[in-house]
Design a protein around this motif. Sequence first.
Motif, PDB file in Angstrom:
ATOM      1  N   TYR A  93     -36.377 -40.813   5.774  1.00 43.84           N
ATOM      2  CA  TYR A  93     -36.798 -39.519   6.335  1.00 43.84           C
ATOM      3  C   TYR A  93     -36.147 -38.401   5.555  1.00 43.84           C
ATOM      4  O   TYR A  93     -34.957 -38.459   5.264  1.00 43.84           O
ATOM      5  CB  TYR A  93     -36.301 -39.385   7.779  1.00 43.84           C
ATOM      6  CG  TYR A  93     -36.876 -40.367   8.760  1.00 43.84           C
ATOM      7  CD1 TYR A  93     -36.480 -41.706   8.755  1.00 43.84           C
ATOM      8  CD2 TYR A  93     -37.784 -39.965   9.726  1.00 43.84           C
ATOM      9  CE1 TYR A  93     -36.991 -42.607   9.683  1.00 43.84           C
ATOM     10  CE2 TYR A  93     -38.293 -40.858  10.665  1.00 43.84           C
ATOM     11  CZ  TYR A  93     -37.895 -42.176  10.628  1.00 43.84           C
ATOM     12  OH  TYR A  93     -38.401 -43.063  11.548  1.00 43.84           O
ATOM     13  N   SER A 132     -32.118 -52.078  14.799  1.00 49.81           N
ATOM     14  CA  SER A 132     -32.443 -50.877  14.046  1.00 49.81           C
ATOM     15  C   SER A 132     -31.162 -50.145  13.660  1.00 49.81           C
ATOM     16  O   SER A 132     -30.329 -49.845  14.511  1.00 49.81           O
ATOM     17  CB  SER A 132     -33.344 -50.028  14.943  1.00 49.81           C
ATOM     18  OG  SER A 132     -33.395 -48.703  14.510  1.00 49.81           O
ATOM     19  N   TRP A 180     -32.811 -53.863  20.749  1.00 54.43           N
ATOM     20  CA  TRP A 180     -33.565 -53.911  21.998  1.00 54.43           C
ATOM     21  C   TRP A 180     -34.613 -54.994  21.987  1.00 54.43           C
ATOM     22  O   TRP A 180     -35.034 -55.482  20.943  1.00 54.43           O
ATOM     23  CB  TRP A 180     -34.126 -52.560  22.376  1.00 54.43           C
ATOM     24  CG  TRP A 180     -35.118 -51.969  21.410  1.00 54.43           C
ATOM     25  CD1 TRP A 180     -35.255 -52.264  20.094  1.00 54.43           C
ATOM     26  CD2 TRP A 180     -36.093 -50.990  21.727  1.00 54.43           C
ATOM     27  NE1 TRP A 180     -36.252 -51.508  19.584  1.00 54.43           N
ATOM     28  CE2 TRP A 180     -36.776 -50.725  20.554  1.00 54.43           C
ATOM     29  CE3 TRP A 180     -36.430 -50.324  22.901  1.00 54.43           C
ATOM     30  CZ2 TRP A 180     -37.815 -49.807  20.498  1.00 54.43           C
ATOM     31  CZ3 TRP A 180     -37.454 -49.417  22.849  1.00 54.43           C
ATOM     32  CH2 TRP A 180     -38.139 -49.160  21.651  1.00 54.43           C
ATOM     33  N   ARG A 211     -32.299 -39.356   6.014  1.00 52.59           N
ATOM     34  CA  ARG A 211     -31.929 -40.361   7.011  1.00 52.59           C
ATOM     35  C   ARG A 211     -32.606 -41.653   6.586  1.00 52.59           C
ATOM     36  O   ARG A 211     -33.789 -41.637   6.218  1.00 52.59           O
ATOM     37  CB  ARG A 211     -32.411 -39.982   8.405  1.00 52.59           C
ATOM     38  CG  ARG A 211     -32.268 -41.120   9.402  1.00 52.59           C
ATOM     39  CD  ARG A 211     -32.721 -40.729  10.798  1.00 52.59           C
ATOM     40  NE  ARG A 211     -32.414 -41.779  11.748  1.00 52.59           N
ATOM     41  CZ  ARG A 211     -33.303 -42.669  12.207  1.00 52.59           C
ATOM     42  NH1 ARG A 211     -34.567 -42.629  11.815  1.00 52.59           N
ATOM     43  NH2 ARG A 211     -32.937 -43.591  13.062  1.00 52.59           N
TER      44      ARG A 211
HETATM   45  C1  MD6 Z   1     -36.497 -45.069  13.314  1.00 52.10           C
HETATM   46  N1  MD6 Z   1     -37.478 -46.802  14.556  1.00 52.10           N
HETATM   47  O1  MD6 Z   1     -35.457 -45.205  13.950  1.00 52.10           O
HETATM   48  C2  MD6 Z   1     -37.772 -45.691  13.783  1.00 52.10           C
HETATM   49  N2  MD6 Z   1     -38.855 -49.525  16.299  1.00 52.10           N
HETATM   50  O2  MD6 Z   1     -36.556 -44.426  12.306  1.00 52.10           O
HETATM   51  C3  MD6 Z   1     -38.388 -47.551  15.136  1.00 52.10           C
HETATM   52  O3  MD6 Z   1     -39.569 -47.332  15.049  1.00 52.10           O
HETATM   53  C4  MD6 Z   1     -37.931 -48.674  15.911  1.00 52.10           C
HETATM   54  O4  MD6 Z   1     -35.652 -48.016  15.888  1.00 52.10           O
HETATM   55  C5  MD6 Z   1     -38.517 -50.572  17.055  1.00 52.10           C
HETATM   56  C6  MD6 Z   1     -37.233 -50.790  17.431  1.00 52.10           C
HETATM   57  C7  MD6 Z   1     -36.252 -49.944  17.033  1.00 52.10           C
HETATM   58  C8  MD6 Z   1     -36.593 -48.846  16.266  1.00 52.10           C
END
Ligand code: MD6
Length: 218
Positions: free
Chosen positions: A127, A150, A183, A209
């Motif tokens: 990002y 994550s 999670w 990020r």
């Molecule tokens: C992010 N994360 O943190 C995007 N998906 O940039 C996600 O889309 C995500 O953090 C599923 C589980 C955990 C996450």
Amino acid sequence: MTFDMFEQDGVNAGQAECYEQDVHVLRGFALPYVQDLMQGINKQVKTTSPLRKMTTPGGYSMSVATTSCGQRGWITSDTGYQYADRDPITNLPWPEMPKAFMSLAQSAANKAGFLNFVPDSCLINVYQAGSKMSLHQDKDEADFSAPIVSVSLGISATFLLGGFERQDKSSHIALHHGDVMVWGRADRLRFHGILPVKAALHSITQDCRINLTFRKTQ
Ligand code: MD6
Ligand code: FE
């Protein structure tokens, strides 16, 4: 643009926070791995499968740049989202998942109570100021009994944790450098997203990020 100071690391490091039943935030859990993670991204992953902004099935360019490592990588196509054995840009297999990535993912999963997690895919999202991730569910995986791990690196972001319908109210969770979110189970299919990232500088990732998400896709 100028910045008064670099973002601070390790805010609340060591704390484990539980949002909902099966959404855990391990503050600063990735800090000991940061050097290996950055080296893996820069020397092993990006060199083989470069970052790219994929186009959604609806024809929009994503604001986040992505790549993958491990057995399978997450891609978009005209028909939808899927995991693929090969990188469509290079037509080669995705780069191998660096060992430090796997050990971080497994020890975070264990700490949150998800034993025997063996991810076969790590998606890397980068990002910059203004990049965001709209509300979505992670449902391209074959097996929802495995958790998702994550990892957040670099400048901070606000994570939206929603409910099971897109229009449900979301709560906000601030994610900082080194935080790990684990999670699954009852919460595995919650809608979630990232608010547009605010401009900032971080000593390790500069103006970015980076998010790593580990999954068992099949
Ligand atoms: C992010 N994360 O943190 C995007 N998906 O940039 C996600 O889309 C995500 O953090 C599923 C589980 C955990 C996450
Ligand atoms: Fe997601």
